[in-house]
Design a protein around this motif. Structure first.
Motif, short mmCIF file in Angstrom:
data_model
loop_
_atom_site.label_atom_id
_atom_site.label_comp_id
_atom_site.label_asym_id
_atom_site.label_seq_id
_atom_site.Cartn_x
_atom_site.Cartn_y
_atom_site.Cartn_z
N ALA A 175 40.82 24.21 60.47
CA ALA A 175 41.54 22.98 60.09
C ALA A 175 41.87 22.92 58.60
CB ALA A 175 39.75 22.11 59.90
N ALA A 176 42.86 24.05 58.25
CA ALA A 176 43.29 24.50 56.79
C ALA A 176 43.59 22.97 55.97
CB ALA A 176 44.94 25.08 56.74
N GLY A 177 43.99 21.97 56.56
CA GLY A 177 43.78 20.77 55.73
C GLY A 177 42.55 20.62 55.27
N GLY A 178 43.37 18.57 54.38
CA GLY A 178 41.66 18.73 53.85
C GLY A 178 42.16 17.47 52.64
N TRP A 179 41.48 16.27 52.07
CA TRP A 179 41.20 15.72 51.75
C TRP A 179 41.56 16.05 50.45
CZ3 TRP A 179 40.79 10.63 53.18
CH2 TRP A 179 40.28 10.46 54.15
N THR A 180 42.56 15.21 49.24
CA THR A 180 42.84 14.75 47.42
C THR A 180 42.53 14.12 47.37
OG1 THR A 180 44.93 13.12 47.85
CG2 THR A 180 44.87 15.58 48.64
N SER A 181 42.44 13.97 46.20
CA SER A 181 41.72 13.00 45.20
C SER A 181 42.79 11.94 44.95
CB SER A 181 41.43 13.63 44.23
OG SER A 181 43.04 13.77 42.86
N THR A 182 44.09 12.38 45.65
CA THR A 182 44.84 10.76 44.85
C THR A 182 45.08 9.83 45.53
OG1 THR A 182 46.55 12.68 44.23
CG2 THR A 182 47.38 10.59 44.92
N PRO A 183 44.73 8.50 45.38
CA PRO A 183 44.95 7.36 45.94
C PRO A 183 45.62 7.24 46.42
CG PRO A 183 44.15 6.93 43.44
CD PRO A 183 44.59 7.97 43.43
N GLU A 204 40.29 5.59 53.52
CA GLU A 204 38.84 6.75 52.96
C GLU A 204 37.80 6.52 53.96
OE1 GLU A 204 38.13 5.51 49.16
OE2 GLU A 204 39.48 5.67 48.51
N THR A 205 37.31 5.80 55.06
CA THR A 205 36.39 5.93 55.58
C THR A 205 36.79 6.99 57.60
OG1 THR A 205 36.93 4.10 57.40
CG2 THR A 205 35.91 3.73 55.01
N ASN A 206 37.53 7.63 57.81
CA ASN A 206 37.60 8.70 58.13
C ASN A 206 36.94 10.34 57.84
OD1 ASN A 206 39.55 7.76 60.54
ND2 ASN A 206 41.17 7.47 58.78
N ASN A 207 36.73 11.12 58.53
CA ASN A 207 36.76 12.20 59.17
C ASN A 207 37.19 13.31 58.76
OD1 ASN A 207 33.96 11.00 57.79
ND2 ASN A 207 33.54 11.22 60.52
N PHE A 208 37.15 14.34 56.85
CA PHE A 208 38.43 15.15 57.45
C PHE A 208 37.51 16.21 56.21
CE2 PHE A 208 41.05 11.91 58.17
CZ PHE A 208 41.77 12.16 59.76
N PRO A 209 38.24 17.69 57.32
CA PRO A 209 37.85 19.13 55.67
C PRO A 209 37.98 18.58 54.59
CG PRO A 209 39.32 19.44 57.64
CD PRO A 209 39.38 17.91 58.04
N VAL A 210 37.85 19.88 53.66
CA VAL A 210 37.45 19.39 52.06
C VAL A 210 37.38 20.88 52.15
CG1 VAL A 210 35.91 18.84 50.00
CG2 VAL A 210 35.44 17.78 52.58
N ARG A 211 38.35 21.34 50.98
CA ARG A 211 38.89 22.12 50.26
C ARG A 211 38.68 22.21 48.70
NH1 ARG A 211 40.43 27.39 52.05
NH2 ARG A 211 40.74 26.37 53.75
N CYS A 212 37.74 22.07 47.76
CA CYS A 212 37.96 21.89 46.44
C CYS A 212 38.97 22.93 45.49
CB CYS A 212 36.86 22.43 45.56
SG CYS A 212 35.31 21.27 46.74
N VAL A 213 39.37 22.59 44.01
CA VAL A 213 40.05 23.29 43.07
C VAL A 213 39.78 23.25 41.82
CG1 VAL A 213 40.77 21.34 43.02
CG2 VAL A 213 42.37 23.57 42.67
N SER A 214 39.57 24.58 41.34
CA SER A 214 39.50 24.37 39.92
C SER A 214 40.45 25.12 39.26
CB SER A 214 38.37 25.65 39.76
OG SER A 214 37.69 25.90 38.80
N GLY A 215 40.02 24.46 37.81
CA GLY A 215 41.29 24.87 37.29
C GLY A 215 42.45 23.53 35.79
N PRO A 216 43.45 24.54 35.53
CA PRO A 216 43.73 23.03 34.71
C PRO A 216 44.36 22.20 35.68
CG PRO A 216 44.96 25.65 34.90
CD PRO A 216 43.94 25.57 34.95
#
Length: 355
Positions: A175-183, A204-216
């Protein structure tokens, strides 16, 4: 919408699942949120953001057969533009740096664990509030993490790969996709990133994968009217033709934007001589996200700079869909959605040049 009680139950379940691992034991949501706000600085003013190339290096005709790239105007012909796409292992293999953007990515999806050589376990699907809290509280490799924005989410994939992600850098793909923070403006939801490189709005109430990011943080779009029928996106230096194909090049882009097949759109931009430039092309699928601004309400293009944009609400990119070689990506002005369209479909065209 899920009520607060069910939200708490799901969050506690998710917390217990990942809190058992050593890397997650220093859980402090308040501290992590503050760190994310203070350490995720944007690109310094006055410097161009290095938008990484899609890494698509092959070119394809409308039957999906490989062809020589020279003279096609396809994404595969324009390499390392605007900047090279380069992934680098970090933190004993636990994270991946994309060098041009400066973004560091979690190698394993939420629910999976890096065991020193691969990602083990299975990814967990959660709704948006849990995904956001998880990324804000993550302390992997001593970094501050967050959910990626919609723009950031399109920057770590590899459009030379059928699976969009390289198994070398992102092993045991699930499941390489996932949520973003953008409304998603005008919609109760957020943008969701899919494994094939596309984005769409999702409740927002649906269930999907998560991959986090760090940096500028990747900057929001900033536009300057150049006064010659073109508009510059200031952070990337990308030049955008104000009016779409077949619209009059006047102050209001009068007329209808006629639809073209993908090959016709490639030819139009590739042969365009406008505003003293001949380096026009269809934008890559990555560039298409950087000629839009998702914080705008009625359109992701500022209508004062791009009048009559509704005539070209969906426009071609030069990037072939890597999982369907007779399709190419097309970008929607409204809702930031992107699609995989058959090369023989009738879609509008808006050209870019530079940077």
């Amino acid at each position: 919408m899920k009520n607060p009680k069910s939200l708490g139950v799901i969050f506690l379940i998710s917390f217990n699942l990942w809190n058992c691992e050593a890397e997650h034991k220093n859980y402090n949501l308040e501290t992590s949120v503050l760190l994310a706000l203070t350490s995720a600085a944007s690109v310094p003013p006055g410097s161009l953001f290095k938008l990484p190339d899609s890494n698509q290096t092959n070119c394809y005709d409308t039957s999906g057969a490989t062809r020589a790239c020279a003279g096609t105007g396809e994404d595969g012909e324009v390499t390392n533009t605007p900047a090279p796409f380069s992934l680098q292992l970090q933190d004993s293999g636990e994270t991946i740096l994309e060098e041009s953007s400066g973004l560091t990515w979690q190698r394993c999806l939420f629910g999976m664990i890096w065991n020193g050589s691969t990602c083990i376990g299975s990814s967990l699907n959660v709704y948006w509030q849990v995904a956001n809290a998880y990324c804000n509280s993550l302390t992997t490799a001593g970094r501050s993490w967050r959910l990626p924005t919609a723009r950031e989410s399109v920057l770590f994939g590899d459009h030379s790969q059928t699976t969009f992600l390289s198994n070398t850098y992102f092993p045991n793909l699930q499941a390489a996709g996932g949520w973003t923070s953008t409304p998603a403006v005008g919609f109760f939801g957020r943008y969701l990133f899919y494994a094939v490189g596309s984005i769409s709005a999702m409740d927002e109430t649906n269930n999907f994968p998560v991959r986090c990011v760090s940096g500028p943080k990747v900057p929001n779009a900033s536009f300057t009217d150049m006064g010659d029928g073109t508009v510059q996106e200031d952070n990337t230096g990308l030049l955008i033709k104000k009016c779409a194909y077949s619209q009059a090049d006047d102050a209001t882009c009068t007329g209808s934007a006629n639809a073209l097949t993908w090959q016709q759109a490639l030819d139009y931009c590739n042969n365009l001589n406008f505003a003293s430039r001949t380096d026009w092309r269809l934008p890559s699928v990555r560039e298409s996200y950087f000629i839009l601004e998702p914080s705008l309400t009625s359109s992701n293009l500022p209508l004062s700079l791009f009048p009559n944009s509704s005539q070209a609400s969906i426009a071609w990119t030069g990037t072939t869909a890597n999982n369907a070689l007779t399709n190419a990506h097309a970008q929607m002005v409204y809702q930031l959605n992107s699609y995989s369209k058959s090369d023989t479909s009738s879609v509008r065209a808006r050209c870019v040049a530079g940077p």
